[in-house]
Design a protein around this motif. Sequence first.
Motif, mmCIF file in Angstrom:
data_model
loop_
_atom_site.group_PDB
_atom_site.id
_atom_site.type_symbol
_atom_site.label_atom_id
_atom_site.label_comp_id
_atom_site.label_asym_id
_atom_site.label_seq_id
_atom_site.Cartn_x
_atom_site.Cartn_y
_atom_site.Cartn_z
ATOM 1 N N GLU A 191 0.839 -1.207 0.000
ATOM 2 C CA GLU A 191 0.000 0.000 0.000
ATOM 3 C C GLU A 191 0.869 1.249 0.000
ATOM 4 O OE1 GLU A 191 -2.448 -0.264 3.484
ATOM 5 O OE2 GLU A 191 -2.518 -2.445 3.339
ATOM 6 N N CYS A 192 0.663 2.129 -0.969
ATOM 7 C CA CYS A 192 1.433 3.368 -0.981
ATOM 8 C C CYS A 192 0.721 4.440 -1.796
ATOM 9 C CB CYS A 192 2.847 3.144 -1.519
ATOM 10 S SG CYS A 192 2.950 2.850 -3.278
ATOM 11 N N ALA A 193 1.103 5.691 -1.539
ATOM 12 C CA ALA A 193 0.533 6.818 -2.263
ATOM 13 C C ALA A 193 1.383 7.223 -3.456
ATOM 14 C CB ALA A 193 0.383 8.022 -1.322
ATOM 15 N N ASP A 194 2.580 6.687 -3.545
ATOM 16 C CA ASP A 194 3.468 7.052 -4.644
ATOM 17 C C ASP A 194 2.932 6.500 -5.964
ATOM 18 O OD1 ASP A 194 5.731 8.189 -2.965
ATOM 19 O OD2 ASP A 194 5.475 6.208 -2.091
ATOM 20 N N PRO A 195 3.057 7.262 -7.048
ATOM 21 C CA PRO A 195 2.397 6.907 -8.319
ATOM 22 C C PRO A 195 3.134 5.829 -9.105
ATOM 23 C CG PRO A 195 3.614 8.950 -8.579
ATOM 24 C CD PRO A 195 3.747 8.575 -7.122
ATOM 25 N N LEU A 196 3.150 4.623 -8.564
ATOM 26 C CA LEU A 196 3.816 3.518 -9.262
ATOM 27 C C LEU A 196 3.208 3.274 -10.639
ATOM 28 C CD1 LEU A 196 4.274 0.870 -6.415
ATOM 29 C CD2 LEU A 196 5.568 2.966 -6.867
ATOM 30 N N PHE A 197 1.917 3.580 -10.781
ATOM 31 C CA PHE A 197 1.228 3.362 -12.049
ATOM 32 C C PHE A 197 1.791 4.243 -13.169
ATOM 33 C CE2 PHE A 197 -1.043 6.345 -9.335
ATOM 34 C CZ PHE A 197 -1.140 7.469 -10.148
ATOM 35 N N LEU A 234 11.961 7.551 -2.251
ATOM 36 C CA LEU A 234 11.279 7.456 -3.541
ATOM 37 C C LEU A 234 9.932 6.756 -3.434
ATOM 38 C CD1 LEU A 234 14.412 6.391 -5.615
ATOM 39 C CD2 LEU A 234 13.438 8.695 -5.423
ATOM 40 N N ILE A 235 9.863 5.726 -2.612
ATOM 41 C CA ILE A 235 8.621 4.965 -2.398
ATOM 42 C C ILE A 235 8.509 4.663 -0.916
ATOM 43 C CG2 ILE A 235 7.375 2.822 -2.874
ATOM 44 C CD1 ILE A 235 8.832 2.668 -5.563
ATOM 45 N N ASP A 236 7.336 4.888 -0.364
ATOM 46 C CA ASP A 236 7.045 4.610 1.044
ATOM 47 C C ASP A 236 5.806 3.725 1.071
ATOM 48 O OD1 ASP A 236 6.424 4.584 3.729
ATOM 49 O OD2 ASP A 236 5.820 6.695 3.815
ATOM 50 N N ALA A 237 5.973 2.466 1.464
ATOM 51 C CA ALA A 237 4.870 1.506 1.378
ATOM 52 C C ALA A 237 4.718 0.709 2.662
ATOM 53 C CB ALA A 237 5.096 0.551 0.209
ATOM 54 N N ILE A 238 3.477 0.325 2.941
ATOM 55 C CA ILE A 238 3.167 -0.615 4.015
ATOM 56 C C ILE A 238 2.989 -1.991 3.385
ATOM 57 C CG2 ILE A 238 1.535 -1.248 5.828
ATOM 58 C CD1 ILE A 238 3.156 1.271 6.420
ATOM 59 N N MET A 239 3.692 -2.983 3.924
ATOM 60 C CA MET A 239 3.649 -4.348 3.408
ATOM 61 C C MET A 239 2.972 -5.260 4.422
ATOM 62 S SD MET A 239 7.543 -4.627 1.963
ATOM 63 C CE MET A 239 7.298 -6.314 1.387
ATOM 64 N N THR A 240 1.968 -6.008 3.948
ATOM 65 C CA THR A 240 1.254 -6.942 4.813
ATOM 66 C C THR A 240 1.331 -8.335 4.201
ATOM 67 O OG1 THR A 240 -0.295 -5.197 5.459
ATOM 68 C CG2 THR A 240 -0.936 -7.475 5.931
ATOM 69 N N ASP A 260 0.326 -15.268 5.865
ATOM 70 C CA ASP A 260 0.633 -15.421 7.284
ATOM 71 C C ASP A 260 -0.298 -14.524 8.080
ATOM 72 O OD1 ASP A 260 1.643 -15.666 9.805
ATOM 73 O OD2 ASP A 260 3.742 -15.342 9.245
ATOM 74 N N GLU A 261 -1.394 -15.089 8.565
ATOM 75 C CA GLU A 261 -2.409 -14.299 9.256
ATOM 76 C C GLU A 261 -1.880 -13.651 10.528
ATOM 77 O OE1 GLU A 261 -5.837 -16.631 9.957
ATOM 78 O OE2 GLU A 261 -6.293 -16.967 7.826
ATOM 79 N N GLY A 262 -0.896 -14.277 11.187
ATOM 80 C CA GLY A 262 -0.402 -13.750 12.445
ATOM 81 C C GLY A 262 0.698 -12.716 12.292
ATOM 82 N N ALA A 263 1.196 -12.526 11.066
ATOM 83 C CA ALA A 263 2.314 -11.613 10.860
ATOM 84 C C ALA A 263 1.850 -10.160 10.907
ATOM 85 C CB ALA A 263 2.993 -11.900 9.528
ATOM 86 N N VAL A 264 2.731 -9.290 11.350
ATOM 87 C CA VAL A 264 2.414 -7.868 11.409
ATOM 88 C C VAL A 264 2.930 -7.176 10.153
ATOM 89 C CG1 VAL A 264 2.471 -7.833 13.917
ATOM 90 C CG2 VAL A 264 4.560 -7.366 12.637
ATOM 91 N N SER A 265 2.345 -6.030 9.858
ATOM 92 C CA SER A 265 2.780 -5.250 8.708
ATOM 93 C C SER A 265 4.126 -4.597 8.989
ATOM 94 C CB SER A 265 1.748 -4.168 8.386
ATOM 95 O OG SER A 265 0.497 -4.739 8.071
ATOM 96 N N SER A 266 4.852 -4.321 7.923
ATOM 97 C CA SER A 266 6.121 -3.615 8.030
ATOM 98 C C SER A 266 6.135 -2.477 7.024
ATOM 99 C CB SER A 266 7.298 -4.559 7.790
ATOM 100 O OG SER A 266 7.202 -5.153 6.504
ATOM 101 N N ARG A 267 7.149 -1.660 7.086
ATOM 102 C CA ARG A 267 7.284 -0.531 6.176
ATOM 103 C C ARG A 267 8.493 -0.765 5.285
ATOM 104 N NH1 ARG A 267 4.849 4.064 8.201
ATOM 105 N NH2 ARG A 267 4.368 5.458 6.477
ATOM 106 N N MET A 268 8.325 -0.520 3.979
ATOM 107 C CA MET A 268 9.444 -0.608 3.046
ATOM 108 C C MET A 268 9.614 0.729 2.350
ATOM 109 S SD MET A 268 10.139 -3.007 -0.349
ATOM 110 C CE MET A 268 10.804 -4.440 0.509
ATOM 111 N N LEU A 269 10.845 1.225 2.353
ATOM 112 C CA LEU A 269 11.195 2.449 1.648
ATOM 113 C C LEU A 269 12.170 2.119 0.521
ATOM 114 C CD1 LEU A 269 11.988 4.762 4.708
ATOM 115 C CD2 LEU A 269 9.753 4.351 3.643
ATOM 116 N N PHE A 270 11.935 2.688 -0.652
ATOM 117 C CA PHE A 270 12.918 2.664 -1.731
ATOM 118 C C PHE A 270 13.690 3.980 -1.620
ATOM 119 C CE2 PHE A 270 10.155 -0.596 -2.982
ATOM 120 C CZ PHE A 270 10.622 -1.278 -4.104
ATOM 121 N N LEU A 271 14.994 3.897 -1.396
ATOM 122 C CA LEU A 271 15.798 5.080 -1.132
ATOM 123 C C LEU A 271 16.719 5.401 -2.306
ATOM 124 C CD1 LEU A 271 16.790 4.375 2.584
ATOM 125 C CD2 LEU A 271 14.900 5.782 1.734
ATOM 126 N N ASP A 272 16.873 6.697 -2.557
ATOM 127 C CA ASP A 272 17.695 7.171 -3.668
ATOM 128 C C ASP A 272 19.169 7.221 -3.266
ATOM 129 O OD1 ASP A 272 18.351 8.076 -6.150
ATOM 130 O OD2 ASP A 272 17.587 10.106 -5.878
#
Length: 231
Positions: free
Chosen positions: A121-127, A173-179, A183-195
Amino acid sequence: MKYFLGLIVIFFGSFALFGISPELESKDRVYIFSYLIQDQPELLSKEELQTAVKGHRSNINTLSEQGKLLIAGPLFEPKIGELYSGIFVFDVSNAKDGLELFQTDPAVQAKVFKPEMYVFECADPLFELPRLKNEEKAARLADPDIPDAWEGRSYVLAIGPRDAEFKRDDAVLIDAIMTPIDDEGAVSSRMLFLDFETVDEVREHFKAEDIDAWSFYGWYGSKMVAEMRVE
């Protein structure tokens, strides 16, 4: 195995429904991310592996041209794990469609790779990436002074807790939440693509409240990721 690892670099150089966060903002968009995990490439002959790699490369190009595969590229040192070879980000919003696209890859069908999938999930315009890539390709082919071959570049991926604090500047460059999907018990994490191209650069310039909460990994991908900006 060394032969297989060498092919990883070659074929990536040729040219990521369930678990959606309840905090998803209206401006965010949902994609499907997958790591490419080494499966059983050692069971293939050299010829079979070469055929799978050729098909993998062709499939990446096809899905990218169709706008279905937005991001692809190999992971390199420091790697997330020994068997983590690369990443895909698909322009679909549910796990079923993402898995179907992943399984069109001849290298997946040959058990060279298997998926580890996430809602991304992210707001950056990957499209916008397919358009940027097509424009870059057209300019490259039209200008005899620009090399014909596709060229990528190195980036750094930062992974940390979902609520890890950092300063969002031009280096992010990209700020996303990964779920995780499976794995139903796993927690979400954050992934950043850095320049940045090296982890040393990150540790010198990345502005985070607690930099030790983050892990940093190498990734090689399209130069257009750095050209993409929220308008």
